[in-house]
Enzyme design. Sequence first.
Site, mmCIF file in Angstrom:
data_model
loop_
_atom_site.group_PDB
_atom_site.id
_atom_site.type_symbol
_atom_site.label_atom_id
_atom_site.label_comp_id
_atom_site.label_asym_id
_atom_site.label_seq_id
_atom_site.Cartn_x
_atom_site.Cartn_y
_atom_site.Cartn_z
ATOM 1 N N SER A 78 0.838 -1.193 0.000
ATOM 2 C CA SER A 78 0.000 0.000 0.000
ATOM 3 C C SER A 78 0.877 1.248 0.000
ATOM 4 C CB SER A 78 -0.898 -0.001 1.233
ATOM 5 O OG SER A 78 -0.103 0.139 2.402
ATOM 6 N N ASP B 17 -0.995 -0.954 -4.197
ATOM 7 C CA ASP B 17 -2.390 -0.888 -3.773
ATOM 8 C C ASP B 17 -2.775 0.514 -3.306
ATOM 9 O OD1 ASP B 17 -4.914 -1.992 -3.009
ATOM 10 O OD2 ASP B 17 -4.213 -2.208 -0.943
ATOM 11 N N GLU C 249 -10.682 2.069 -8.997
ATOM 12 C CA GLU C 249 -11.772 1.981 -8.030
ATOM 13 C C GLU C 249 -12.851 2.976 -8.413
ATOM 14 O OE1 GLU C 249 -11.392 0.942 -3.770
ATOM 15 O OE2 GLU C 249 -11.812 3.058 -3.462
ATOM 16 N N GLU D 252 -7.820 3.206 5.701
ATOM 17 C CA GLU D 252 -6.626 2.438 5.338
ATOM 18 C C GLU D 252 -5.505 3.413 5.034
ATOM 19 O OE1 GLU D 252 -5.160 -1.294 2.582
ATOM 20 O OE2 GLU D 252 -6.965 -0.219 2.007
ATOM 21 N N HIS E 252 -13.154 -0.853 4.713
ATOM 22 C CA HIS E 252 -11.848 -1.299 5.192
ATOM 23 C C HIS E 252 -11.871 -1.464 6.710
ATOM 24 C CE1 HIS E 252 -10.017 0.663 1.413
ATOM 25 N NE2 HIS E 252 -9.901 -0.643 1.286
ATOM 26 N N GLY E 253 -11.046 -2.375 7.184
ATOM 27 C CA GLY E 253 -10.887 -2.529 8.628
ATOM 28 C C GLY E 253 -11.777 -3.624 9.184
ATOM 29 N N HIS F 202 -12.632 -5.121 -2.460
ATOM 30 C CA HIS F 202 -11.906 -4.456 -1.372
ATOM 31 C C HIS F 202 -12.740 -4.499 -0.097
ATOM 32 C CE1 HIS F 202 -9.451 -1.604 -4.238
ATOM 33 N NE2 HIS F 202 -9.216 -2.880 -4.443
ATOM 34 N N SER G 246 -12.908 -7.785 5.047
ATOM 35 C CA SER G 246 -12.750 -8.342 6.391
ATOM 36 C C SER G 246 -14.100 -8.371 7.097
ATOM 37 C CB SER G 246 -11.768 -7.507 7.210
ATOM 38 O OG SER G 246 -10.490 -7.538 6.631
ATOM 39 N N ASN H 24 -8.711 -8.305 -1.897
ATOM 40 C CA ASN H 24 -7.670 -7.817 -1.004
ATOM 41 C C ASN H 24 -7.828 -8.400 0.390
ATOM 42 O OD1 ASN H 24 -7.058 -6.261 -3.216
ATOM 43 N ND2 ASN H 24 -7.035 -4.322 -2.123
ATOM 44 N N THR I 233 -6.436 -6.729 6.739
ATOM 45 C CA THR I 233 -6.735 -6.690 8.176
ATOM 46 C C THR I 233 -6.583 -8.060 8.815
ATOM 47 O OG1 THR I 233 -8.265 -4.852 7.830
ATOM 48 C CG2 THR I 233 -8.483 -6.092 9.889
#
Length: 362
Positions: free
Chosen positions: A53, A96, A162, A170, A213-214, A271, A274, A293, A296
């Site tokens: 990243s 990324d 994207e 992120e 994300h996360g 993306h 998680s 991806n 996390t």
Amino acid sequence: MTIATPERYAEMLDAARRGGYAYPAINVTSTQTLNAALQGFAEAESNGIIQVSVGGSAYFSGQSVNDRVVGSLAFAAFAHEVAARYPNITVALHTDHCAKQYLDEWVRPLLAHEAEQVKRGEEPTFQSHMWDGSTVPLEENLDIASELLEKSVKAHTVLEIEIGAVGGEEDGHSAEINEKLYSTPADGVRVAERLGLGEHGRYMAAFTFGNVHGAYKPGIVKLRPRLLHDIQTEVWNAAHDGRLGSAESAHVASCALPDMPEGKPFPLVFHGGSGSTAAEIAEAVSYGVVKMNIDTDTQYAFSRAIAGHMFRNYDSVLKIDGEVGNKKLYDPRSWGREAETAMAARVVEACQQLGSAGRALK
């Protein structure tokens, strides 16, 4: 074959599209996490993607250097050397989430470097790069994507774009969890109008369908994988019924589309997965996701193993009350091996879940 050539990477992506599976794309920040990713792919007998990243690339260069290009090239050089010891799998290297403010200091210099490599008859250092236009209007996003796609063709690399915003945070880049997290079929048609469907260069598209994300507790993230189906179907139909409305679209209809799985004009990227359920992941993959991806979860697997080692061996890794501790247990290699093994196991799990396990190309 270890690090993919451009031709091998294209073969990988095409095989995933035809076969209805996806590759885990593992974010790494160190040689240890890179080794863990390679170990996991090898154990799963899976090809895969290893990526850095915007923050990870700088971290690779060392906190005193803090240079994304230097870190990216160092990561890639190490990967090329070590991956050569894994002849039964193929991995691609990827950068990324490059947002607009980092293009001139990161991805554009790397693309220029790779274009020069190609001119000399060499393979490019990386196999793909991501342009993260999630914070700019769609037309500006596609203006930049068009420029980068042209550069990618010269560098023999694949572009990832994207469309829409991924929620959460992120590497300091964040977005709210709201309706902006959902791309539309009209967005998909506009992407095809501006970038084509492969005839102007290979690219992957990360349309958003509620991704975040996360790590979040159940119920916070509301994925709508069916949206990917709607986007794919709308663009497929538009390419066949003339609604793309250009000479270029006629070329797409006659040449590019017959080579694609029916109803899936875009190779898609997932993306912010998680915490997603197995059913949600499987549904997204069924609509044409070829890359997911994983960051996390592998970060946690790596760090959790280190924490476990430290807690189990508290009085050995610390020199308590004037004692000397146990060098074998505070040696970074002792907890490092445990961390790599734990992260590798999570990579194997991802390969199994996405269907790439046991399908390494021969």
